[in-house]
Design a protein around this motif. Structure first.
Motif, mmCIF file in Angstrom:
data_model
loop_
_atom_site.group_PDB
_atom_site.id
_atom_site.type_symbol
_atom_site.label_atom_id
_atom_site.label_comp_id
_atom_site.label_asym_id
_atom_site.label_seq_id
_atom_site.Cartn_x
_atom_site.Cartn_y
_atom_site.Cartn_z
ATOM 1 N N GLY A 92 48.051 -26.403 -21.110
ATOM 2 C CA GLY A 92 48.239 -26.748 -22.516
ATOM 3 C C GLY A 92 47.076 -27.482 -23.139
ATOM 4 N N LEU A 93 45.900 -27.420 -22.518
ATOM 5 C CA LEU A 93 44.728 -28.125 -23.036
ATOM 6 C C LEU A 93 43.947 -27.250 -24.011
ATOM 7 N N LYS A 94 43.158 -27.889 -24.849
ATOM 8 C CA LYS A 94 42.399 -27.186 -25.892
ATOM 9 C C LYS A 94 40.932 -26.991 -25.539
ATOM 10 N N GLU A 95 40.444 -27.729 -24.543
ATOM 11 C CA GLU A 95 39.034 -27.647 -24.195
ATOM 12 C C GLU A 95 38.866 -27.638 -22.683
ATOM 13 N N LEU A 96 37.805 -26.976 -22.240
ATOM 14 C CA LEU A 96 37.415 -26.987 -20.836
ATOM 15 C C LEU A 96 36.113 -27.771 -20.719
ATOM 16 N N LEU B 107 31.535 -22.389 -33.108
ATOM 17 C CA LEU B 107 32.457 -23.123 -32.258
ATOM 18 C C LEU B 107 32.158 -22.926 -30.780
ATOM 19 N N LYS B 108 31.126 -22.177 -30.451
ATOM 20 C CA LYS B 108 30.840 -21.851 -29.067
ATOM 21 C C LYS B 108 29.554 -22.522 -28.595
ATOM 22 N N LEU C 162 34.021 -26.599 -23.728
ATOM 23 C CA LEU C 162 34.204 -25.217 -24.147
ATOM 24 C C LEU C 162 35.578 -25.080 -24.790
ATOM 25 N N SER C 163 35.622 -24.687 -26.057
ATOM 26 C CA SER C 163 36.890 -24.558 -26.762
ATOM 27 C C SER C 163 37.738 -23.455 -26.137
ATOM 28 N N VAL D 31 39.134 -18.160 -30.753
ATOM 29 C CA VAL D 31 38.013 -17.658 -31.552
ATOM 30 C C VAL D 31 37.385 -16.443 -30.893
ATOM 31 N N GLU D 32 37.305 -16.472 -29.549
ATOM 32 C CA GLU D 32 36.644 -15.376 -28.861
ATOM 33 C C GLU D 32 37.445 -14.087 -28.913
ATOM 34 N N ASP D 33 38.695 -14.158 -29.338
ATOM 35 C CA ASP D 33 39.514 -12.964 -29.405
ATOM 36 C C ASP D 33 39.436 -12.279 -30.757
#
Length: 277
Positions: free
Chosen positions: A47-51, A85-86, A59-60, A64-66
């Motif tokens: 359930g996290l938003k960032e790596l 955003l990348k 890394l978001s 967005v990448e989809d």
């Protein structure tokens, strides 16, 4: 060079980064890419938003990448809201790819032929092109990459092989089944060494294809599917109820560096797979 641009687009689609070429040292290794692809989905499960990832910052994990980007035209030129955003990752294509070992499976049909890696069945990626990654001499030895009994078996990783595959712990239904009601059942099957979420991969390229990333290339205007071909450490994986899925569990209390170390111990990439849609 246009071929390399296509490969960079594929890496961008897989990782969620803007991947660019450089003549200097690569910012990320091939191992980093499998780490990022696997851990992206693991962190989404939590359930996290960032790596968080060293050398990239954060890394978001947003979708967005989809978006249908005309894929890496935005990513590689730095134009548009998606690319903003990348994080950007630069690789030296001469050191990253190993064209001597490229193989075109596009028109190959194996039928009843049997291939083995690590004494386990190897389903070759028929219908795909494999772009070899330069991994020889990158680890303590090359046995893992061989064809003998001490080699590691082959696994495939699609971009979206995430926690929804928890369905595999409970029954043998379609991988497209809604898993929302299965979490409690899956949890009840955990043992001490499977407590926590994990990283999924499969020896079945057809199953991986269902979860792989699709992108439209700015190089030739064609649409491609992209996946990773890996070797998996047989001592680190767990067999799931479905025979065509393997999971590497990550203990719930592990830190970010420990999670990364688990992936590095379990999965080693050696091929970038492309298939025209």
């Amino acid at each position: 060079m246009s071929t390399h641009k296509l490969y960079l687009e594929a890496l961008s689609a897989l990782s969620g980064c803007n991947v660019e070429a450089t003549t200097g040292p690569s910012q990320l290794t091939s191992q980093d890419f499998v780490n990022i692809v696997a851990l992206r989905e693991y962190y989404k499960q939590r359930g996290l938003k960032e790596l968080p990832y060293e050398s990239l910052g954060s890394l978001s994990l947003e979708n967005v990448e989809d978006q249908d980007m005309y894929s890496a035209q935005l990513a590689l030129t730095g134009e548009g809201p998606a690319s903003s955003l990348k994080p950007t990752a630069r690789i030296n294509v001469q050191d990253f790819f190993h064209p001597e070992f490229n193989y075109d499976f596009t028109n190959i049909k194996d039928g009843d032929k049997t291939f083995l890696r690590g004494n386990e069945k190897y389903t070759r990626p028929c219908g795909w092109r494999r772009i070899a990654l330069r991994v020889l001499e990158k680890y303590d030895n090359n046995h893992w990459l061989g064809t003998g009994t001490d080699a590691w078996p082959v696994s495939y990783h699609g971009h979206n092989m995430d926690g929804s595959l928890g369905i595999i712990l409970t029954h043998k239904g379609s991988p497209d089944d809604n898993p929302s009601f299965l979490d409690a059942s899956a949890a009840s099957l955990r043992s001490p060494d499977t407590r926590g979420k994990g990283v999924y991969s499969t020896p079945d390229i057809k199953l991986a294809e269902k979860y792989c990333k699709t992108f439209k290339s700015s190089v030739d205007g064609k649409t491609y599917k992209v996946a990773l071909q890996n070797r998996i450490n047989p001592q680190k994986r767990k067999n799931c109820q479905r025979e065509d899925i393997w999971v590497v569990y990550i203990p719930e209390d592990y830190t970010d560096p420990q999670r990364k170390a688990i992936v590095e111990e379990a999965l080693r990439p050696y091929g970038l797979l492309l298939k025209q849609v």
